[in-house]
Motif scaffolding. Structure first.
Motif, mmCIF file in Angstrom:
data_model
loop_
_atom_site.group_PDB
_atom_site.id
_atom_site.type_symbol
_atom_site.label_atom_id
_atom_site.label_comp_id
_atom_site.label_asym_id
_atom_site.label_seq_id
_atom_site.Cartn_x
_atom_site.Cartn_y
_atom_site.Cartn_z
ATOM 1 N N ALA A 41 4.163 27.391 11.830
ATOM 2 C CA ALA A 41 3.073 27.954 11.132
ATOM 3 C C ALA A 41 1.599 27.078 11.239
ATOM 4 N N ARG A 42 1.965 25.849 10.933
ATOM 5 C CA ARG A 42 0.719 25.031 10.772
ATOM 6 C C ARG A 42 0.136 24.934 12.337
ATOM 7 N N ALA A 43 0.658 24.771 13.375
ATOM 8 C CA ALA A 43 0.087 24.884 14.706
ATOM 9 C C ALA A 43 -0.568 26.055 14.960
ATOM 10 N N VAL A 44 -0.030 27.409 14.741
ATOM 11 C CA VAL A 44 -0.706 28.589 14.728
ATOM 12 C C VAL A 44 -1.694 28.705 14.064
ATOM 13 N N ALA A 45 -1.845 28.011 12.861
ATOM 14 C CA ALA A 45 -3.142 28.266 11.987
ATOM 15 C C ALA A 45 -4.231 27.402 12.604
ATOM 16 N N LEU B 227 4.517 34.198 7.502
ATOM 17 C CA LEU B 227 3.715 34.145 8.727
ATOM 18 C C LEU B 227 4.429 34.589 10.006
ATOM 19 N N ILE B 228 5.315 33.705 10.203
ATOM 20 C CA ILE B 228 5.948 33.807 11.599
ATOM 21 C C ILE B 228 6.601 35.540 11.900
ATOM 22 N N ALA B 229 6.789 36.282 10.642
ATOM 23 C CA ALA B 229 7.264 37.406 11.174
ATOM 24 C C ALA B 229 6.011 38.432 11.155
ATOM 25 N N ASN B 230 4.763 37.994 11.003
ATOM 26 C CA ASN B 230 3.793 38.896 11.062
ATOM 27 C C ASN B 230 3.320 38.645 12.405
ATOM 28 N N GLU B 231 3.508 39.461 13.317
ATOM 29 C CA GLU B 231 3.152 39.438 14.799
ATOM 30 C C GLU B 231 1.902 39.403 15.006
ATOM 31 N N ASP B 232 0.967 40.130 14.346
ATOM 32 C CA ASP B 232 -0.473 40.147 14.322
ATOM 33 C C ASP B 232 -1.055 38.979 14.246
ATOM 34 N N ASN C 113 0.155 27.117 24.455
ATOM 35 C CA ASN C 113 0.664 26.325 25.285
ATOM 36 C C ASN C 113 -0.088 25.552 26.176
ATOM 37 N N PRO C 114 -0.261 24.228 26.039
ATOM 38 C CA PRO C 114 -1.228 23.291 26.682
ATOM 39 C C PRO C 114 -0.568 23.070 28.161
ATOM 40 N N HIS C 115 0.773 23.082 28.217
ATOM 41 C CA HIS C 115 1.110 22.908 29.772
ATOM 42 C C HIS C 115 0.878 24.189 30.513
ATOM 43 N N ALA C 116 0.886 25.396 30.199
ATOM 44 C CA ALA C 116 0.636 26.435 31.075
ATOM 45 C C ALA C 116 -0.771 26.843 30.798
ATOM 46 N N LEU C 117 -1.678 26.182 30.088
ATOM 47 C CA LEU C 117 -3.150 26.552 29.871
ATOM 48 C C LEU C 117 -3.137 28.102 29.604
ATOM 49 N N LEU C 118 -2.566 28.600 28.483
ATOM 50 C CA LEU C 118 -2.888 29.891 27.952
ATOM 51 C C LEU C 118 -2.521 30.009 26.529
ATOM 52 N N LEU C 119 -2.932 31.042 25.955
ATOM 53 C CA LEU C 119 -2.291 31.473 24.459
ATOM 54 C C LEU C 119 -1.233 32.443 24.662
ATOM 55 N N CYS C 120 -0.457 32.488 23.777
ATOM 56 C CA CYS C 120 0.489 33.597 23.613
ATOM 57 C C CYS C 120 0.348 34.301 22.200
ATOM 58 N N HIS C 121 -0.053 35.604 22.479
ATOM 59 C CA HIS C 121 -0.147 36.612 21.112
ATOM 60 C C HIS C 121 1.328 37.487 21.075
ATOM 61 N N TYR C 122 2.303 36.744 20.567
ATOM 62 C CA TYR C 122 3.709 37.112 20.869
ATOM 63 C C TYR C 122 3.962 38.394 20.282
ATOM 64 N N LYS C 123 4.383 39.455 21.144
ATOM 65 C CA LYS C 123 4.758 40.622 20.785
ATOM 66 C C LYS C 123 6.346 40.627 21.498
ATOM 67 N N GLY D 35 17.405 38.700 25.783
ATOM 68 C CA GLY D 35 17.085 39.602 24.473
ATOM 69 C C GLY D 35 15.712 38.929 23.772
ATOM 70 N N VAL D 36 15.342 39.728 22.951
ATOM 71 C CA VAL D 36 14.041 39.168 22.106
ATOM 72 C C VAL D 36 14.482 38.421 20.958
ATOM 73 N N LYS D 37 13.477 37.393 20.740
ATOM 74 C CA LYS D 37 13.637 36.463 19.700
ATOM 75 C C LYS D 37 12.320 36.554 18.638
ATOM 76 N N ASP D 38 12.565 35.784 17.357
ATOM 77 C CA ASP D 38 11.340 35.811 16.469
ATOM 78 C C ASP D 38 9.971 35.064 17.034
ATOM 79 N N THR D 39 10.292 34.062 18.088
ATOM 80 C CA THR D 39 9.090 33.300 18.229
ATOM 81 C C THR D 39 9.161 33.255 20.025
ATOM 82 N N PRO D 40 8.255 32.799 20.472
ATOM 83 C CA PRO D 40 8.257 32.777 21.967
ATOM 84 C C PRO D 40 9.097 31.478 22.719
#
Length: 531
Positions: free
Chosen positions: A374-378, A425-430, A436-446, A456-461
């Motif tokens: 949550a801190r990293a996402v913030a 906060l993690i449960a709030n997908e929006d 992801n600094p290795h892949a040089l992208l951000l993930c807005h996880y859905k 299968g799907v999980k709570d986090t990417p």
């Protein structure tokens, strides 16, 4: 109006004192620059050097036993003269050791290899004037034990010294503690409560499938009896820790150091000086030993020319013992595809460690990882908010969703992130945008559109399995710059390697430039999105 003083002097002195909620969540994680090489050296000692260290310690004990039990015999006197006579005649260095503050003859070593009695050695030493001679030309006390361990492809020692064996045993136990504490997420007290036999090899099930190694130990936090009274001795933990291979290796090494069923860090075994005490070593002692281990590792790095593996000081002070657990959560959340050491990925650790906790309990390291996530996402959302506010652009399938999420970045401001708020906060997908600094992208996880989960799907990417065509991908202007910079590095490397490998590197470089060009063509800004 005059210019506010905090513009120059900084704002910290003009704000109220920071409020702390206490506990390990307020402990500063270790810097990646410190934690990385520390773990490399700890695993190297456990995996590559332990056999030599344990063999040297066994040899020291054997020689010491002989020296203390020998009686005066003609054979012992002859062996003593045959060993020391040539050294005296040629003026060669004499086997020496340090007694508190002075250099003296290594009597136990000499007695062990010659079987001469203590009285015979003392008389020979006095007759030949060796007290003064050894101070002038002190020499080593090498064991006649093969050295098999290697550092950087070369033997790490030509031989191990009689005087070095106790020091290396201490460093070996310290290295095992670092591995266990960092790669399990257990608290220091719980590590010190582990006993020999706590991590048995898993038996195959009816289908022949072998499960993970599990560690059972004593828990001290929230340890109470049936009446609700605190149990100072701790209670057996209901939920075992999951042990990946490096941890199993560390436990196996410790089990060779202590008697069966004994504490893995038993005071009587690991305190070579035999100071009074019972139970395990304490955390204060281990904190000092970690600092000594760092000094030893840095000296070895210099000896072997491994300048890139020096362990630098941590900006926040001593490494200690409590910061290792906090650092695990921080690194899993912030370095999703970074290598811990020897190809162990943080993403794998998240699955092996926190995933298995989650199946049984949301407490423990799972909560800590949620808080760090949550801190990293913030921080990620705040940076994106600032970038968009200055005209920065984003691209990718989730670009418009990212602009909306970044506009609500202030929701994190002033929030004390606890385990409860982190899960919310993690449960709030929006709200959740992962970096992801290795892949040089951000993930807005859905979960519904994620391509990183094949089972299968999980709570986090699973950020160590990012797929470029995923519908959750976002790239920023900064990512485009970094993609082109990485492509340039690949082109340079391509010119220095054989043809097929060079062709592959150039193809990857072209692919990265293609991602950057696509970003430039399709990028949108927050102003354009509003229109």
């Amino acid at each position: 109006m005059i210019r506010p003083p905090w513009e120059d002097a900084g704002i910290d002195d003009y704000l109220p004192a920071a409020t702390t909620f206490g506990g390990e969540n307020e402990t500063e994680p270790l810097a990646a620059e410190t934690m990385g090489p520390l773990l490399v050296w700890a695993m190297r000692v456990v995996d590559d050097l332990a056999v030599d260290v344990l063999a040297a310690w066994t040899e020291r004990q054997r020689l010491t036993t002989i020296a203390h039990s020998s009686v005066a015999t003609e054979a012992g006197a002859a062996a003593l003269h045959a060993y020391l006579g040539p050294l005296i005649a040629t003026g060669a260095p004499l086997p020496a050791t340090v007694y508190t503050t002075r250099i003296g003859l290594a009597r136990s070593y000499i007695g062990g290899i010659t079987a001469a009695s203590k009285d015979q050695i003392d008389k020979f030493c006095a007759r030949e004037g060796l007290v003064a001679a050894v101070a002038q030309r002190p020499g080593p006390c090498p064991f006649d034990v093969p050295v098999t361990g290697r550092i950087a492809g070369r033997p790490w020692r030509s031989s191990i010294d009689f005087n070095e064996a106790p020091i290396m045993m201490r460093h070996l136990a310290t290295a095992a503690f670092v591995v266990c504490a960092y790669l399990t997420g257990a608290r220091p007290g719980e590590i010190l409560g582990m006993r020999s036999g706590c991590c048995p090899d898993p038996a195959p099930d009816a289908d022949g499938k072998v499960g993970r190694h599990l560690i059972r130990s004593t828990a001290f936090k929230n340890a109470v009896d049936e009446h609700g009274n605190h149990e100072s001795a701790g209670v057996e933990r209901d939920t075992p820790w999951v042990a990946i291979r490096p941890v199993v290796n560390a436990i196996r090494v410790l089990e060779r150091m202590v008697p069966e069923g004994a504490l893995l860090f038993d005071h009587d075994v690991h305190d070579i000086m035999s100071r009074p005490g019972t139970g395990s070593l304490n955390t204060a002692t281990l904190g000092k030993r970690i600092e000594a281990f760092v000094a030893w590792a840095n000296a070895e790095a210099a000896t072997h020319g491994l300048t890139g593996e020096v362990i630098p000081p941590d900006p926040n002070g001593a490494i200690g013992t409590a910061r290792l657990r906090r650092s695990l959560g921080w690194h899993i959340a912030r370095r999703p595809n970074g290598l811990v050491a020897l190809a162990i990925q943080y993403g794998h650790l998240r699955t092996a460690v926190s995933g298995n906790y989650a199946a049984r309990s949301r407490g423990g390291i799972g909560d800590l990882i949620d808080i760090e996530t949550a801190r990293a996402v913030a921080d990620t959302v705040a940076d994106l908010h600032d970038s968009l506010g200055t005209g920065g652009g984003v691209s990718g399938p989730a670009a418009r969703r990212a602009i909306t999420a970044a506009a609500t970045a202030p929701r994190f401001a002033g929030t004390a992130i606890t385990a409860t708020t982190a899960r919310r906060l993690i449960a709030n997908e929006d709200a959740m945008i992962y970096d992801n600094p290795h892949a040089l992208l951000l993930c807005h996880y859905k979960r519904a559109t994620a391509l990183c989960h094949r089972d299968g799907v999980k709570d986090t990417p699973s950020l160590d399995h990012c797929v470029p065509g995923c519908g959750n991908v976002i790239r920023t202007d900064q990512h485009a710059i970094q993609l082109r910079a990485r492509a340039t590095i690949m082109d340079i490397r391509a010119g220095r390697v054989p043809g097929p490998l060079g062709d592959r590197l150039r193809a990857n470089a072209d692919k990265l430039r293609g991602y950057a060009d696509t970003h430039d063509r399709t990028r949108i800004t927050s102003t354009e999105d509003a229109r």
